[in-house]
Each structure stands twice: as C-alpha cells, then as structure tokens.
Scaffold this motif. Structure first.
Motif, PDB file in Angstrom:
ATOM      1  N   VAL B 499       0.849  -1.198   0.000  1.00 39.70           N
ATOM      2  CA  VAL B 499       0.000   0.000   0.000  1.00 39.70           C
ATOM      3  C   VAL B 499       0.887   1.252   0.000  1.00 39.70           C
ATOM      4  O   VAL B 499       1.662   1.446   0.930  1.00 39.70           O
ATOM      5  N   PRO B 500       0.782   2.071  -1.030  1.00 43.74           N
ATOM      6  CA  PRO B 500       1.618   3.277  -1.065  1.00 43.74           C
ATOM      7  C   PRO B 500       1.073   4.368  -0.149  1.00 43.74           C
ATOM      8  O   PRO B 500      -0.038   4.265   0.373  1.00 43.74           O
ATOM      9  N   LEU B 501       1.875   5.404   0.034  1.00 43.03           N
ATOM     10  CA  LEU B 501       1.463   6.546   0.847  1.00 43.03           C
ATOM     11  C   LEU B 501       0.303   7.281   0.197  1.00 43.03           C
ATOM     12  O   LEU B 501       0.171   7.313  -1.016  1.00 43.03           O
ATOM     13  N   ASN B 502      -0.520   7.908   1.035  1.00 45.18           N
ATOM     14  CA  ASN B 502      -1.635   8.685   0.527  1.00 45.18           C
ATOM     15  C   ASN B 502      -1.761   9.951   1.361  1.00 45.18           C
ATOM     16  O   ASN B 502      -2.097   9.858   2.514  1.00 45.18           O
ATOM     17  N   ASN B 503      -1.524  11.144   0.844  1.00 42.87           N
ATOM     18  CA  ASN B 503      -0.986  11.443  -0.453  1.00 42.87           C
ATOM     19  C   ASN B 503       0.255  12.327  -0.370  1.00 42.87           C
ATOM     20  O   ASN B 503       1.049  12.372  -1.278  1.00 42.87           O
ATOM     21  N   THR B 504       0.383  13.067   0.798  1.00 41.49           N
ATOM     22  CA  THR B 504       1.527  13.968   0.953  1.00 41.49           C
ATOM     23  C   THR B 504       2.412  13.473   2.085  1.00 41.49           C
ATOM     24  O   THR B 504       1.920  12.970   3.095  1.00 41.49           O
ATOM     25  N   PHE B 505       3.713  13.615   1.907  1.00 43.33           N
ATOM     26  CA  PHE B 505       4.655  13.102   2.894  1.00 43.33           C
ATOM     27  C   PHE B 505       5.700  14.187   3.139  1.00 43.33           C
ATOM     28  O   PHE B 505       6.315  14.685   2.198  1.00 43.33           O
ATOM     29  N   ILE B 506       5.841  14.576   4.391  1.00 46.69           N
ATOM     30  CA  ILE B 506       6.868  15.562   4.732  1.00 46.69           C
ATOM     31  C   ILE B 506       7.936  14.881   5.574  1.00 46.69           C
ATOM     32  O   ILE B 506       7.627  14.242   6.589  1.00 46.69           O
ATOM     33  N   PHE B 507       9.179  14.989   5.132  1.00 42.52           N
ATOM     34  CA  PHE B 507      10.288  14.458   5.922  1.00 42.52           C
ATOM     35  C   PHE B 507      11.019  15.618   6.587  1.00 42.52           C
ATOM     36  O   PHE B 507      11.327  16.623   5.941  1.00 42.52           O
ATOM     37  N   ASN B 508      11.294  15.453   7.856  1.00 35.08           N
ATOM     38  CA  ASN B 508      11.960  16.493   8.623  1.00 35.08           C
ATOM     39  C   ASN B 508      13.261  15.922   9.181  1.00 35.08           C
ATOM     40  O   ASN B 508      13.256  15.155  10.138  1.00 35.08           O
ATOM     41  N   GLY B 509      14.367  16.293   8.544  1.00 31.63           N
ATOM     42  CA  GLY B 509      15.668  15.744   8.942  1.00 31.63           C
ATOM     43  C   GLY B 509      16.239  16.391  10.196  1.00 31.63           C
ATOM     44  O   GLY B 509      17.244  15.929  10.724  1.00 31.63           O
ATOM     45  N   ILE B 510      15.608  17.468  10.652  1.00 27.71           N
ATOM     46  CA  ILE B 510      16.114  18.127  11.864  1.00 27.71           C
ATOM     47  C   ILE B 510      15.874  17.212  13.060  1.00 27.71           C
ATOM     48  O   ILE B 510      16.745  17.021  13.895  1.00 27.71           O
TER      49      ILE B 510
END
Lengths: 639, 519
Positions: B499-510
């Motif tokens: 199952v893929p992501l739905n729909n927006t993905f935010i990655f925060n490397g901090i």
C-alpha cells in the motif's frame, strides 16, 4: 532562465565557484561549526555492501574527508541490483577496494582507506578502533555486529548501528554508558527445529531442506561429531544387535558395490526410510513411507523414455539434467539430478577436499534441492523449486536499493548529531524504524534511545548463571558451543579465582597448544568447574569480562538442549561465517542467520519499548487488535 | 526473460510478476537534481524498462557538490544528457534517454510529450507548470510523484486518480481457515477424528484445525443449544472445554489451538476495504472499457453475494501434525480453493462474454481470487483539488494537536513555491537577499493561509527563517533519503503490490520525523 553564455566562460566561472567551496550549501544547512567537525572527523564504515555503498557516497557528499572502509567480501552478481558502485566486470573483486576506487573517481579530493579483511581479525584491535571519532556498521551478520559493538564499547567510540531486510530497516546509535548497547535486548532467535522432526517426522519442505543440508555436511564437509543425520555403514533397520533381534538391510552392501551414488541413495532413501517405516508407533492407522530403490526408478525412467521416443537401445544412460531455477522439477528430474550431482561432489571432495555448504556453490545447492525434494516425495510433502529452496537453505533475505538509501540517509543524520553534540547522544539521537508500508499511517517511526540495560552482561557488570552438566561437558564444548557460539566471545580466556583454566587465541607456542588440546578433552568437573563455582571469562580483543555462576544440571526440560543461560537471556547464536545448518549450541538443529541476514527489531506499537511479548498474547481478539490500530496515531507519539 | 541471478534478492520481494511490470515501465524524470537523480538511480538498479530525463539546465558547480554522478568534466554540459549517461552505466538492461528542453516550455507547448510514460517524477518544477502537468496526467491516468528537498526538509506528493492493489501484503494476515464456518468435507474430516482410540503420540499430533472444528461443534451441541460462543464468557467457557480435551499441557497441537482460539471464534467477514470495492458503483457498471480489476471485482461481488464468504486461498500454516494428516489436510484446503476458483472463474467468464470484452488471463484471475482478502484501492485527490478546495480540517487539526507538526513545513513550502512563481527565484537563494526575503515569504504565506482559512499567525516565524536559511539548496544526504522513499513508492505503484502513501509526505531531517497527510 537559460541565459546564453559562452561555454568556456561559464565553465571557468563555475570551476572557480567550485574551488571556493562546493560544500557552501552544507555549511548553510548544518552550520559552520558542525561542518568543521565533519571535515575533521575520522570515521570507520564496517561493510561495503548494500548499506556500505550508499553510506560511502552520502558521507563523501556530506563533507567527510577521512574514511576507512572494511569488508572481507568480494563482489557477486546478485549484489548489482543495489550496490551501485559495482559493475559486472568487478565480480570477484574486493568490495572495499572497488567501492573506494569508484568513489574517488567522482570525488578525488577525499581520503579513503580500504581494507579487504575481517573486522574480527586481531589487527583491528583497540588501537585501531580508538583512532576513530565514529564507527558506522553496515553489516549483515550478527556475530560481526556483536563484535563491533563490544569493540566500540571498550574504547568508548560512538557507533551507528543499522540493518535492512527487504522493505524494512532501522538505524540507531550506541555509546558506552550512555545508551543501550547492541546486546542489551535479545535478538530474535533463528527458527529451530527439533531433531526428531528433521530425522524422523518431517511435515514441511523446510524440514527436508534442513535434513539435506545436514546430509551434505555429513558427506562432503569436515567431520562433525554433532551431525548424526545418518551412519553410512549402519544397515540395521529394526531390533537390537545386543539382544540378537536385529533385522538388517542386506541390499546396502550391494548398493555400496555399485558406486558412491548408489550407496548414498540406498542408505538415505531406502535403509533409513525402511527403519522409520518399521517404527509402528509413528504410523498407526496411516501408510508408512515407502523406501526407494534406485535401480527400479532408473529402469522405469528408461522404459518410459524408450516408449516415448521409440528409441530404446537397451542400455541404461542417464540423460544430463539441469535443475530449472523457477519451476518445480519433477521427482524423476530430482532423482536423476541427485545421482549426477553426488558423483560430481564425490570427485570434487577427492580432488579439493571438504567444502562447507554455501548457497552460491551451485553443486552444493543442487544437492540440497534434489535430496530435499526426494525426501519430500517420500513423505508426501510438496516439492519446491530451486529458487525457493535456495532462499530457505541459504537464509536469503531480500535486499533492494531503496531501503538501503533511506537507512543510509538516517545513518548520516545520526552521525551529524553525534559530532555536533557528543555529550547529549542519548537525548539527541534516535532509533529509526522503516516500515514497508504505512502502519498507523506512518512509514518512518523514530523512537528515543534507551539507557543501558542494567542487566546486560555485555555493557553492565552482571553475573550470568549457566546451567550445564558439569560431569559430561568437556572444556572444549564449553568454549566452542557455549562461550563462542552462545555468548559470542571471540577468543575467551577462562579464569577460576587466580588460576587460568583455558586460554583462547592462536598466539600460543606448540607446547601451550598441546596442553590446551588436553584441557579441551576433559570434562568441566576436572578443573573444579562444578555446581556453584564462579568463573570469569575474559576476551581481551573485545575487552569484556563476564562472571559466570555455574549450576550443575543433568536433565533439561527440552531434550534438545544441553545448557541454559539466565540472569540476562543472551541470544544463542552461532559464530561461523559460512552458510550451514549445524547441530549447534543447545543441541537443536538450527537455521543459522548468516550471510545477508539483517536483523530487524520490530518497532514498538506505541511508546518506545519493544513489546514483542505482548504481540504474542493469545487472547487479544481481532476486534481489540483493530481498535488498537484505529486509535489516533498522533496521540500515541505525542509525549 | 529477466536476469534472475542479478535480480535474485528483489525477485524474492516482488516476484516475477512484479519484475515484469517494472521492466515494462517507462519513467520520466523532470529535472536531474540530486533528489531526482537519486530517485531514478534506485529505479534503474532494479531494472525498470526505460527512463527519460527532461532537463533544460546545464551542469553547474552546485550540482557537483550534491550529485554523486556529476564531476568537473560535466560542467557546462546538458544536465539531462550527463545524468542519463551516468545512470545508464548502472544497468545495461535499462534504456535511458534525455530531453534537453526546458520542462516549463515543454509543458506549455507540447504537453502530449508526457502521454506515453507510465509514471512521471517531477522535481523543482514551477508551481504553474506543475499544476498544468498534474491535471494533464490525472486526466490520462498516469501517476505523478512530486518530490523536492530543501535543506533538511523533504516533500513528496503522489497524484493518480485511482490506484488498484491486488497484493497489499499486510504484515500479519489472518489465515482464512474456515474454522468458524467449515465446508462439508472439512467438517466430515474433523468428525472422523477419534481421539479415544489414539495413543499418546497420535493424540498430540492431530492438527489443531481439526480439533477446533470438532470441539466447536461438540460444544455448541452439548452446551450452547447449537449456538456459537459469542460473549466473552462463552468464549472462555469454550476455551476451558477445548483444553479439557487434551491429555496434558505438553500437547503442542492443543497449545497451538488455544493460541489462535479467539481469532477463530470471530464470525467470518469481508474486510472493510474489500467491502468498499464490492459496493463501488464501478462493479455494477461493467462494460467493454472496464479495467480487468473492476471486472474481477464484479465477479467477486457475485461470489460473495452467493457464498457470503471470499474464495478460500487454500494454504494452511505450519502446524503440529503427523506428515500424512498434514498432507491430507493440505489437499482438502487445496481442493476447496480450486473449487472456489472454478466458481469464481465461471462468474468472470460470464461477465466477460456478456460485455463482449477481452478475456482476462487465467493467471490474473487466480491471483485475484487468492488475494481477494487483500485487494485495495486508493483514490488520490488531484493537485488542483488540493489547491482550490483545501483540506482545511486536516491541517487545522494537525496544528491544534501539535503546533510543531510537520504540516508547518508543508505550508511554508507552499509559500516557497508561490514565491518562486512570483519572483522567479527561490527565497534565500543568494546571501544578500536572506533578510529581505523574510517579510516577502511571510506575506505570501499569509495569503496562502487565508486561502486555506487558517489563522495567519499559526505558523511560527522560525519555519520561515529556517527554510530561507536553506536557500533552495539540496543536501545530498536528504536528497538520497528522499530518493529512497520516492523510488520505494514508485515500485509499489508500478507493481501494484503493498500500500503506497496517501498522499503527501513531509520528511523532517532536523528531528528525523516524517508525517504523511491526506491533503
């Protein structure tokens, strides 16, 4: 956007900009002070495989300039779907060396030192580890990971530990006295099978595969007293020779005379099966397995082939048979392949000597495929394809580029944090889990790192209790099966009070070695290692000292075990580096987790503690489980 | 024929079927930035069929600092050309080409260029062009993945009208064993188990499936007037009854039965995702143009209407048993699964002939029937909807729950793109603008927030200064991580597995966090 410029002017201007600082953008993002630390840091990457290749690239493009990389492995075709620094023409060459060359080709201005070697080798001792600001594991086997864990603990160097398996991955940070260590939590044990299931009562393909690997070991590897899969000359199928009631399979002698292939086939698929079939208790109300006769089978095939082809010239020839990887080959094809492969293996044994089983050794793999399928056929178990058997026999873990890229990214993020706040590693760093698909809507799950586990025998001073039969267990077995395989010591030394009982390692002279051999053969009790005795086990290389309280025990609940360790339950693991199923540690047949096995600890359902036990609870109903899952994910992570 | 040796480690994950789908795919990458190149790298390695890099830029100094495959010899050359050249080296089975045109011009003048790709990955594309492209691809049913990284922050958005999943491969699927509702042959087999005439060895080797079926029937008839145990008390009572039939606590088969007991006392039901598919208007509207998926779903609906259960998958778990009983039991399940498949097949065929459409390959029918518990469908919101009918409640509740939520970065990145659209440069891209860009970006953000109907003070200024500090630069490490995540989703979309992501993905490397939002 595209202003037309004279190309040469453009290139010169860009080159100038580059020499200024091609890493200005990193300074902007991570700050000048951290970037200075990155540029000065001396780091060690252990492993140049899937994670190692990605990591090396990320480090170089993050401004790291002084990198050591070590790997004992060479490049294999099946690496190329993810280990992007390698090409087909590199197959067979050192991973560490080629990785270094490939990176330098694009980035000539960094210093990379490559070692083709085993990190467990003595030359990589304390002095070697001590010089690094940071060590990063990119390993695929437990024993090396435990070893690096202990080395880093002993010199107090921070370690970033990581692993991937298919779509799953994780990365975490370990520092002496600040965080839990790699061995604070028991690792999931490889699946074990009871000896009787393997030898007498198989019910699924894996049982036959484990059996076939043992048979390979018995026939083509160095002798191992623990491997009791079959006794080639024993032709008793029923009764007791001491009472004179024995029944013998007289045909075994005749088969032996016909050649090695006939002998082995007859022994394991006729004599041994006949013996099982005669154990009435096993088959009450059922049909016992039928022993096979090789000549009958071959004659039949010949007849059928002849009839089909109308071309029977009357001689028995075995047509050459290649096992197809993807499809399930017929019983006939497996039988033919078995005969052929066993001849070749026998020739090889006589020419080159014993060779351990290896999934990438096609002859050894074909042997296991054919032998396990014939045994499955006998017991009415479905046959398997070579592709599937390779996975089960070789403990192959799926591996892809994407997961390694993600995890390597996390490793470098943790490395930045370690360098920027060395004093607050436990507070700042995270353990990160990667899921294969959104779970509680998340694919990435960070959890805080625990403090050291007070009862860990590796990083805390804890007394371990060892239950063992002190009258019958020899020192040799204690060292090899319990201390090395069970507790992951590399070169253990055993002390009782002031006296040294056993010294490991190979820097002993001949006299000392002979003395050690004598010691190895004697039971523990001879040296006062009896009930209630306390011994200390040292390993100088790993700089670890463990106190062990011995508790005599000659009856174990689980018949397959011969020892038990408690106090802190350390995982029983084998220390060998070649793929093999052996009868190990606690006497049960064990699928070892070696080669490419990367251990994943499943992330916690909610609050950062592993709760594997809870998952196994039997009376959580489906509804309850779903209710738990449907809870708002944010409420769980917010703290 | 695929290269099974080279691809061995991934074939074990997505199988030959997944590999064949990958090898048939042609993927387009817009802009060969570090993030774009890393994404494509992870797709070339496992062997997609072909790729095309569209990029009008020349290789510059900043590329060398974050794109592994570009060195000084590439300076001044087309980035599309150089990136595709280097990526081709990674896998000789993959065809790669480049298009040196400016994607913005291509989208406005010749958008049909994109119609033959199986999937498009867009990177650093100006907002207006992005919206145009997204609308075009949505209409043409071509998945679009928008991926960008700014300093420590990563953004990914998946856009496709409808994504069908046949093998969702859940982590802990429940075996469908029909213990609650045995078919006739299974019931007969369990009736025939005669424990009283068994020795200890045999007694402890009767598969728990047979034991549960047998004793469940016995308990119902003896203790519960034929009714199934429903309340917790009744279930506990049955558990006691079941345990009382064992000789001692060492009998593994009984222990296995006790372990799974409560799961198997649940009445069988169709999973909600599957239920939704069966009730979708598309299943009652099959015509010549319908996808295979919907034809199969329509047949499945008929099957469930008739039998009240999904087709039996037919595999049984490893369990304590003597070999012969195990094999018999295996065959019993196998035969029932085949019978169910045959029935399902008949239903598919009748729909196919009624609608005069192409027949469906038998492999696909079988795969669908076997996985019918795991089928799933995701309908992604279009980008246009996200911009014009904003999902205010999601954003609002995210921030209310945690005012440091990663949704802050989503909002700021929206402002960054708008800034770029307006000023034709990214905020903070040059040192001298850093301070003056803060109020500019802030006012753009305020406009966006008011469009979404969210208080303009909700996003702290820290987010604005942080993103301006990055000045549109990519950190290789974040680019690589986002490339890993994006390519992973691409593989899920192309293979129709997981199952893929739905729909927006935010990655925060901090702080190493990542949050998906449905926007």
């Amino acid at each position: 956007m595209n202003v037309v410029v004279d190309t040469d002017i453009y290139i010169n201007r860009e080159k100038e900009r580059m020499t200024e600082d091609k890493f200005q953008h990193i300074r902007d993002c991570i700050g000048d002070d951290v970037f200075e630390k990155v540029q000065k840091a001396k780091v060690l990457v252990v492993g140049a495989g899937g994670i190692g290749c990605e990591l090396l690239k990320n480090l170089v493009l993050s401004g790291f300039k002084d990198i050591h990389i070590i790997d004992l492995d060479t490049i294999d075709l099946s690496n190329l779907n993810r280990q992007f620094l390698f090409r087909k023409h590199h197959i067979g060459m050192s991973k560490a060396k080629i990785a270094r060359e490939a990176v330098l080709k694009y980035n000539p201005d960094v210093n990379i030192e490559a070692h083709e070697g085993d990190i467990k080798n003595q030359q990589y001792g304390h002095q070697y580890f001590q010089r690094f600001d940071l060590v990063m594991n990119a390993l695929d086997n437990l024993s090396a990971r435990k070893h690096v864990n202990r080395m880093c603990l002993s010199v107090g160097v921070p370690l970033v530990e990581s692993g991937t398996a298919g779509y799953l991955g994780q990365a975490t940070v370990i520092l002496k006295e600040k965080t839990e260590c790699f061995e604070c939590l028991p690792k999931e044990a490889p699946k074990e099978f009871a000896v009787c299931t393997i030898r007498s009562n198989p019910s699924s393909p894996i049982h036959c595969i484990v059996w076939a690997k043992m048979l390979y070991g018995r026939l083509f590897d160095v002798a191992d007293e623990n491997n009791a899969v079959t006794d080639m000359d024993d032709n008793i199928v029923e009764g007791d020779p001491e009472k004179g009631t024995e029944v013998r399979d007289t045909k075994l002698e005749q088969a032996k005379a016909k050649g090695y292939d006939h002998w082995v086939f007859h022994k394991v698929f006729h004599t041994d099966i006949d013996r099982l079939a005669r154990m009435k208790d096993l088959w009450t109300g059922k049909t016992p397995p039928t022993p096979l006769l090789l000549d009958d089978l071959l004659n039949n095939y010949q007849k059928n082939n002849g009839n089909n082809n109308n071309n029977n010239n009357g001689t028995i020839t075995t047509k050459s048979i290649a096992l197809n990887s993807q499809i399930v080959n017929s019983f006939e094809d497996n039988t033919r392949a078995f005969v052929e492969v066993i001849k070749k293996l026998k020739e090889r044994l006589e020419k080159d000597g014993a060779k351990s089983w290896d999934k990438d050794d096609d002859l050894a793999l074909d042997f296991v495929v054919a032998a396990s399928n014939i045994r499955s056929h006998i017991f009415g178990i479905p046959l398997k394809s070579k592709f599937d058997i390779k996975q089960m026999a070789g403990n192959i873990v799926p591996a892809i580029a994407t997961t390694n890229a993600i995890i390597s990214g996390f490793i470098v993020l943790e490395a930045f944090k370690i360098l920027s706040s060395r004093d607050q590693i436990q507070e700042k760093c995270k353990t990160t889990f990667l899921f294969k698909q959104p779970s509680n809507k998340r694919v990435i799950y960070p959890v805080s790192i625990d403090q050291p586990n007070k009862s860990c025998y590796v990083c805390s001073q804890t007394v371990v209790t060892l239950k063992i039969d002190t009258n019958t267990t020899t020192i040799g077995k204690l060292v090899n099966e319990v201390l090395k395989k069970g507790l992951a010591f590399h070169e253990p030394m055993i002390m009782k009070g002031q006296s040294m009982i056993y010294e490991g390692g190979d820097d002993l002279d001949k006299e000392e070695l002979d003395a050690r051999k004598m010691v190895e053969q004697k039971p523990m009790i001879t040296f006062g290692l009896s009930d209630n005795a306390i011994i200390e086990v040292h390993d100088y290389l790993q700089d670890i000292k463990v106190s062990i309280l011995i508790s005599h025990c000659d009856k174990f609940e689980d018949q397959n075990k011969f020892f038990e360790v408690s106090g802190k339950p350390p995982q029983v693991q084998s220390d060998t580096t070649t793929a093999a199923t052996t009868t190990t540690t606690d006497g049960t047949v064990q699928q070892e987790d070696i080669d490419e096995v990367e251990i994943i600890e499943y992330p916690p359902p909610s609050d950062g503690k592993l709760k594997r036990k809870e998952r196994e609870q039997d009376d959580i109903t489906v509804e309850e489980e779903q209710m738990q899952e449907e809870q708002d994910p944010h409420k769980r992570t917010k703290k | 024929m695929t290269d099974t040796e080279k691809y061995d480690r991934q074939l074990r994950l997505w199988g030959e079927d997944g590999q064949a789908k990958l090898e048939k795919s042609h993927i387009c990458l817009i802009n060969g930035t570090a993030t774009g190149t890393e994404t494509l790298k992870n797709l070339v390695l496992p062997g997609i069929g072909a790729f095309t890099v569209v990029d009008g830029n020349k290789v510059g100094a900043s590329d060398l600092g974050n794109n592994f495959f570009l060195d000084t010899t590439c300076l001044g050359h087309s980035r599309a050309l150089k990136v595709s050249e280097y990526l081709r080296e990674l896998n000789d089975r993959v065809k790669g080409s480049s298009c040196e045109e400016d994607p913005v011009a291509l989208i406005s003048d010749k958008i049909t260029f994109f119609k033959d790709f199986d999937l498009v990955i867009a990177n650093k594309l100006p907002e207006q062009s992005l919206i145009t492209l997204a609308a075009y691809l949505y209409e043409n049913n071509i998945p679009l993945l928008i991926v960008n990284s700014y300093g420590y922050i990563g953004y990914l958005r998946i856009v496709t009208p409808e994504h069908q999943i046949i093998e969702s491969k859940p982590d802990t699927p429940l075996d469908d064993l029909r213990i609650y509702n045995p078919w006739k042959e299974l019931e007969v087999e369990s009736d025939n188990v005669d424990l009283s005439n068994m020795n200890a060895q045999q007694h402890s080797h009767v598969p728990y499936i047979l034991l549960l079926v047998k004793f469940l029937k016995e308990w119902r008839n003896e203790k519960n007037n034929g009714k199934m145990p429903e309340t917790r008390a009744e279930k506990d009572e049955f558990k006691k009854f079941f345990i009382s039939k064992s000789h001692n606590s060492d009998e593994e088969n009984f222990n296995e039965g006790v372990k799974g007991l409560f799961k198997y006392l649940q009445p069988p039901r169709v999973p909600s995702e599957v239920e939704a598919i069966l009730n979708d208007p598309k299943t009652s509207n099959i015509n010549q143009q319908s996808d295979d998926f919907w034809v199969l779903a329509a047949a499945l609906k008929q099957f469930v209407d008739q039998h009240k259960v999904l087709p039996l998958p037919g595999n049984i778990p490893d369990l304590t048993s003597d070999t012969i009983t195990y094999v018999t039991l295996q065959k019993l399940y196998h035969d029932k699964a085949n019978a169910d498949l045959e029935d399902f097949n008949t239903k598919v065929e009748s729909i196919v002939s009624n609608t005069n459409r192409q027949p469906i390959p038998s492999d696909s029918i079988k795969k669908f029937a076997k996985n019918s518990r795991f089928i799933n469908i995701i309908r992604y919101r279009s980008l246009n909807d996200e911009y014009t009918i904003p999902n205010t409640s999601v954003i609002q509740s995210e921030i209310e729950m945690d005012n440091n939520s990663n949704v802050n970065f989503y909002l700021v990145l929206r402002a960054v793109e708008k800034f770029n659209q307006t000023h034709n440069r990214y905020p903070g891209a040059s040192d001298e603008d850093v301070d003056s860009d803060v109020p500019l970006l802030k006012s753009i953000l305020a406009t966006i927030l008011s469009e979404i109907s969210i208080s303009s003070t909700i996003v702290k200024d820290d987010y604005i200064t942080e993103i301006i500090r990055y000045g549109n630069s990519e950190l290789h490490n974040i680019a690589s991580l986002m490339g890993g995540i994006t390519s992973q989703e691409v593989i899920k979309l192309i293979t129709h597995q997981y199952v893929p992501l739905n729909n927006t993905f935010i990655f925060n490397g901090i702080n190493s966090t990542a949050t998906p939002f449905k926007l």
